[in-house]
Design a protein around this motif. Structure first.
Motif, mmCIF file in Angstrom:
data_model
loop_
_atom_site.group_PDB
_atom_site.id
_atom_site.type_symbol
_atom_site.label_atom_id
_atom_site.label_comp_id
_atom_site.label_asym_id
_atom_site.label_seq_id
_atom_site.Cartn_x
_atom_site.Cartn_y
_atom_site.Cartn_z
ATOM 1 N N LYS A 1 0.840 -1.193 0.000
ATOM 2 C CA LYS A 1 0.000 0.000 0.000
ATOM 3 C C LYS A 1 0.880 1.250 0.000
ATOM 4 N N ARG A 2 2.164 1.061 0.295
ATOM 5 C CA ARG A 2 3.141 2.150 0.241
ATOM 6 C C ARG A 2 3.977 2.006 -1.034
ATOM 7 N N PRO A 3 4.821 2.982 -1.347
ATOM 8 C CA PRO A 3 5.627 2.903 -2.579
ATOM 9 C C PRO A 3 6.428 1.610 -2.663
ATOM 10 N N ALA A 4 6.371 0.970 -3.823
ATOM 11 C CA ALA A 4 6.932 -0.370 -3.991
ATOM 12 C C ALA A 4 8.435 -0.404 -3.746
ATOM 13 N N TRP A 5 9.172 0.571 -4.257
ATOM 14 C CA TRP A 5 10.628 0.523 -4.142
ATOM 15 C C TRP A 5 11.059 0.544 -2.677
ATOM 16 N N GLY A 6 10.410 1.358 -1.868
ATOM 17 C CA GLY A 6 10.748 1.406 -0.451
ATOM 18 C C GLY A 6 10.448 0.095 0.255
ATOM 19 N N VAL A 7 9.346 -0.548 -0.117
ATOM 20 C CA VAL A 7 8.986 -1.829 0.493
ATOM 21 C C VAL A 7 10.009 -2.905 0.132
ATOM 22 N N ILE A 8 10.404 -2.945 -1.142
ATOM 23 C CA ILE A 8 11.391 -3.942 -1.576
ATOM 24 C C ILE A 8 12.710 -3.726 -0.845
ATOM 25 N N LYS A 9 13.160 -2.475 -0.763
ATOM 26 C CA LYS A 9 14.414 -2.193 -0.053
ATOM 27 C C LYS A 9 14.331 -2.635 1.397
ATOM 28 N N SER A 10 13.193 -2.394 2.033
ATOM 29 C CA SER A 10 13.032 -2.782 3.426
ATOM 30 C C SER A 10 13.087 -4.294 3.593
ATOM 31 N N ARG A 11 12.400 -5.025 2.708
ATOM 32 C CA ARG A 11 12.399 -6.495 2.798
ATOM 33 C C ARG A 11 13.808 -7.060 2.576
ATOM 34 N N VAL A 12 14.501 -6.548 1.580
ATOM 35 C CA VAL A 12 15.854 -7.031 1.297
ATOM 36 C C VAL A 12 16.784 -6.679 2.452
ATOM 37 N N TYR B 1 15.596 -21.071 0.289
ATOM 38 C CA TYR B 1 14.409 -20.324 0.694
ATOM 39 C C TYR B 1 14.645 -18.824 0.578
ATOM 40 N N LEU B 2 15.840 -18.372 0.986
ATOM 41 C CA LEU B 2 16.149 -16.944 0.901
ATOM 42 C C LEU B 2 16.160 -16.485 -0.552
ATOM 43 N N ARG B 3 16.686 -17.325 -1.443
ATOM 44 C CA ARG B 3 16.712 -16.964 -2.860
ATOM 45 C C ARG B 3 15.298 -16.852 -3.421
ATOM 46 N N THR B 4 14.467 -17.848 -3.146
ATOM 47 C CA THR B 4 13.100 -17.819 -3.658
ATOM 48 C C THR B 4 12.322 -16.652 -3.061
ATOM 49 N N TYR B 5 12.509 -16.407 -1.778
ATOM 50 C CA TYR B 5 11.853 -15.278 -1.126
ATOM 51 C C TYR B 5 12.270 -13.966 -1.779
ATOM 52 N N LEU B 6 13.565 -13.813 -2.051
ATOM 53 C CA LEU B 6 14.056 -12.586 -2.665
ATOM 54 C C LEU B 6 13.433 -12.388 -4.049
ATOM 55 N N TRP B 7 13.384 -13.440 -4.846
ATOM 56 C CA TRP B 7 12.786 -13.336 -6.178
ATOM 57 C C TRP B 7 11.316 -12.925 -6.079
ATOM 58 N N LEU B 8 10.589 -13.512 -5.149
ATOM 59 C CA LEU B 8 9.172 -13.197 -5.020
ATOM 60 C C LEU B 8 8.954 -11.780 -4.508
ATOM 61 N N VAL B 9 9.814 -11.329 -3.614
ATOM 62 C CA VAL B 9 9.715 -9.952 -3.121
ATOM 63 C C VAL B 9 9.908 -8.966 -4.273
ATOM 64 N N VAL B 10 10.946 -9.179 -5.077
ATOM 65 C CA VAL B 10 11.226 -8.274 -6.193
ATOM 66 C C VAL B 10 10.091 -8.300 -7.218
ATOM 67 N N ALA B 11 9.499 -9.472 -7.418
ATOM 68 C CA ALA B 11 8.422 -9.596 -8.412
ATOM 69 C C ALA B 11 7.063 -9.162 -7.878
ATOM 70 N N SER B 12 6.947 -8.913 -6.575
ATOM 71 C CA SER B 12 5.643 -8.677 -5.957
ATOM 72 C C SER B 12 4.874 -7.481 -6.530
ATOM 73 N N PRO B 13 5.507 -6.335 -6.790
ATOM 74 C CA PRO B 13 4.710 -5.241 -7.368
ATOM 75 C C PRO B 13 4.020 -5.639 -8.671
ATOM 76 N N LEU B 14 4.747 -6.352 -9.538
ATOM 77 C CA LEU B 14 4.142 -6.801 -10.793
ATOM 78 C C LEU B 14 3.089 -7.875 -10.539
ATOM 79 N N LEU B 15 3.387 -8.816 -9.634
ATOM 80 C CA LEU B 15 2.430 -9.877 -9.337
ATOM 81 C C LEU B 15 1.150 -9.304 -8.729
#
Length: 436
Positions: A109-120, A197-211
């Motif tokens: 619900k917040r800007p995608a780039w900031g969310v991805i940076k926070s998760r990573v 698991y960390l690799r798959t999680y990272l890929w899904l996090v990065v793809a989440s805005p598009l998904l």
């Protein structure tokens, strides 16, 4: 490394423990089990989109926290005993990815780039500490990634970068060939196992805005498409070699569960009659069991070794768990007594998952010392061998507790919260925290 030191081995089917091959990249299969062909599912009207009134209420969802705790405990038990039926009774990884997907949908619900940076940012410091401990031990064992028969040329050195940013498969010795080293290098394969698991999680996090964008326009297509993709890449219909193939397969297997997390957060599942969701989920799960029965490995119907079965079974099971999800702000009834433990496991989920395999391996030499005690008779040795895994299960929990106390605080630092040694309560309101 002999497991156990005397007597019959453990793991599915007797012999090598299942954690040797299940749950991470090996020469045989990709780390996470993959999905299945998309089953026909009733879709809502194309112009319908989730309404705000159907979305989850803000705040911690203790039902999801409880599921994550069950998932972590099940993973530890599975990696000790190797019981294939555990992958059917409770698909832990599918549950964990679905819960992460629900939290990601809320955060976006917040800007995608900031969310991805926070998760990573939350993911990397614990990984860096893990790599700083494990990689030097591999070298002490006499391993040379530039001269590893399992790697080509200098590729082993390049893959070490995955301990800094897990975009691919981390390298570790897959064979025992350094008997003169200080350590048995076989342990590294077990210790590094959870890194998929960390690799798959990272890929899904990065793809989440598009998904999430796709999900809000075509929810059922977005949820079911990964099952179709898994049917292609997880059954050797199309084989993608190397780390790229493992990464794509892992992504495909669990992207459906991740999208189910979106559906839970956005209220899509609650808009359908419950019997419809249950019927579709049961059909997909039945297909998963049918596929597993016809594609058994040496471990039997271990879904971690059968990607398409894992994907379909996990998808259906997670859908059922979420469609019946209550809105718990507090754990009710008998579950209330486990509130502090549930909170601890959720606050230290990365630490527990990242280190549990290395700690499991560490229990083996500790328990093996009992064989050398002077009062041990032949009969007591046989008893110890027969109960070896039980004592591993007993010993692993205090070791995990010690790991939480010693390095778990890094999760708080990565999340920009005040560090705590034993976080059995939510962070204080006044403590620095960004909700992402």
């Amino acid at each position: 490394m002999t497991y156990p030191p005397q007597g019959p081995g453990s793991g599915p089917g007797a012999g090598t423990p299942d954690w040797v091959t299940a749950g991470w990249d090996t020469h045989q299969s990709a780390p996470a089990a993959p999905p299945a062909p998309a089953a026909p599912a009733p879709a809502p009207a194309p112009d319908e989109s989730p309404q705000p009134s159907t979305k989850r209420a803000a705040g911690r969802d203790r039902y999801l926290d409880l599921l994550r705790t069950f998932a972590l405990v099940r993973v530890v038990v599975y990696h000790i005993y190797g019981w294939a039926w555990l992958t059917i009774v409770f698909p832990s990884m599918g549950v964990m990815f679905a819960l992460a997907g629900a939290l990601m949908a809320r955060s976006l619900k917040r800007p995608a780039w900031g969310v991805i940076k926070s998760r990573v940012r939350r993911l990397l410091p614990p990984l860096w500490l893990f790599g700083a401990a494990v990689v030097p031990l591999m070298f002490l064992a006499g391993w040379d990634p530039g001269n590893d028969p399992n790697q080509t040329g200098n590729w082993g050195w390049i893959k070490l970068l995955n301990y800094l940013l897990p975009v691919g498969s981390p390298v570790y010795p897959l064979s025992v060939g350094h008997e003169g080293g200080l350590l048995d290098p076989e342990w590294a394969m077990y210790a590094a196992g959870p890194l998929w698991y960390l690799r798959t999680y990272l890929w899904l996090v990065v793809a989440s805005p598009l998904l999430l964008w796709a999900f809000r326009r075509a929810p059922w297509v977005t949820m079911l498409a990964p099952l179709g993709l898994t049917a292609v890449v997880g059954t050797d219909l199309v084989e993608i070699p190397g780390s790229t193939g493992y990464a794509i397969e892992g992504f495909a297997v669990y992207a459906g569960c991740w999208a189910l997390g979106f559906a839970h957060e956005e209220g899509v599942l609650r808009r359908l009659p419950r019997y419809v969701t249950i019927s579709v989920a049961a059909f997909i799960m039945a297909f998963g069991l049918w596929w597993a029965a016809g594609h058994q490995t040496k471990f039997g119907m271990d879904l971690n070794e059968i990607p398409l079965a894992q994907a379909t079974w996990s998808f259906g099971a997670v859908a059922i768990l979420l469609v019946y999800a209550p809105s718990w702000q507090q754990l009710p009834g008998r579950f209330a007594r486990w509130d502090k433990l549930v909170t601890l496991f959720n606050n230290r989920a990365v630490t527990i998952y990242l280190w549990h395999n290395a700690l499991i391996v560490a229990t083996i030499p500790m328990i093996s010392e009992l064989y050398s005690l002077p009062f041990m008779t032949e009969g007591s040795m046989r008893v110890l061998t027969a109960t070896f895994q039980f004592w591993m299960l007993v010993l692993i929990w205090p070791l995990i507790a010690l790991m939480i106390l010693s390095v778990g605080w890094l999760e708080d630092v990565a999340a920009r919260r005040r560090p705590r040694l034993w976080p059995t309560t939510p962070p204080r309101r006044g403590s620095p925290r960004r909700r992402t």
